[in-house]
Design a protein around this motif. Structure first.
Motif: not given
Length: 300
Positions: A104-116
């Motif tokens: 879930l942390d790995n997915v969150l990191i990608d999401l944070y990157k997507k949202c800037g």
């Protein structure tokens, strides 16, 4: 939708039909639960909105919550609903097992990157590094099984550390914090060097106008002195960065020469001006010229 699943099952299990079972053919789990129907909507029907609704249903009913929450977040990201996905993970990760938290942390990191959301991305990456140093990553195991494009492979702690450092370096680059990015990239290269991170380190050094160091790093890629240098994508990027470096150096050289020439012209001009002034007689006011005739008499 349930009828659609059943019809495909019947087609796959007809007498004399040598096809694989339904869930194997379509790479969905077996059964008829909300999670299974969600995966069917995602992978077979290609209906992401229906899949999201069914993933929510699976989470609420406690059906494979670990997978349902992660899969739903991934589908939301694909639908440009990354902010919703972030809130969903933050709100429902407490229902997931300890083993699922790292994914879930790995997915969150990608999401944070997507949202800037770079600050939150950096903080989570640092947290993952702390877990590695404290021996808490991979649930205490030396390796973990990862999946990419349907293929499973083993990842070591060393490889994971280098990967996280590479992501952290890129996040610092987005903040234009090139000093921190350089430190992180160099650390990553010490642990497990590769051509992609070498190119990023080269870019980081270019941004700091340290062109000779950048050239050395990029030439390691072009001369195949580093892992992954045989990848055409990395070599092309190193070549592009080297061309950018040459252009910047040329521009800097021309700018320096221009500044030197202007300074020389200015200095020569001043010398000329002062040289022209020297022969001129004093430009005192007439009254002082008249008084100067009686200077000796006044002195007496």
């Amino acid at each position: 939708m349930q009828g659609g699943i059943e019809n495909i099952r019947k087609m796959s299990s007809r007498k004399g039909d040598k096809k694989e079972p339904f869930h194997v053919t379509y790479k969905v789990p077996s059964g008829d639960s909300p999670y299974v129907r969600a995966k069917y909507a995602q992978l077979v029907l290609k209906d992401p909105e229906a899949a999201i609704v069914l993933f929510w249903k699976a989470i609420n009913e406690g059906d494979r919550v670990d997978s349902a929450l992660k899969d739903m977040a991934v589908v939301m990201k694909q639908q440009d609903r990354a902010e919703e996905a972030i809130e969903a993970i933050k709100s429902f990760r407490y229902r997931c097992s300890k083993q699922a938290q790292e994914s879930l942390d790995n997915v969150l990191i990608d999401l944070y990157k997507k949202c800037g959301r770079v600050d939150e991305q950096i903080e989570l990456l640092k947290q993952k590094l702390r877990m590695i140093y404290q021996g808490e990553a991979f649930n205490g195991k030396p390796t973990k099984t990862a999946r990419s494009h349907g293929r499973k492979f083993q990842v070591s702690i060393k490889q994971e550390t280098s990967r996280i450092l590479g992501n952290l370096g890129w996040a610092y680059m987005q903040q234009k914090n090139y000093v921190a990015a350089e430190v992180v990239y160099r650390k990553a290269q010490l642990i497990e060097p590769d051509a992609n991170k070498a190119c990023n380190l080269g870019l980081c050094l270019i941004k700091q106008a340290r062109y000779d160091e950048a050239r050395s790093v990029l030439e390691d890629v072009l001369q195949c002195r580093i892992t992954g240098s045989d990848d055409s994508k990395s070599r092309n990027r190193a070549d592009e960065l080297l061309n950018e470096l040459e252009s910047l150096q040329s521009a800097e050289f021309l700018s320096t020469r221009l500044a030197q020439n202007l300074e020389e012209i200015f200095t020569e001009g001043l010398d000329q001006i002062f040289g022209d002034w020297t022969p001129f007689r004093s430009k005192r006011l007439p009254i002082f010229e008249e008084l100067s005739q009686f200077r000796d008499q006044i002195a007496c």
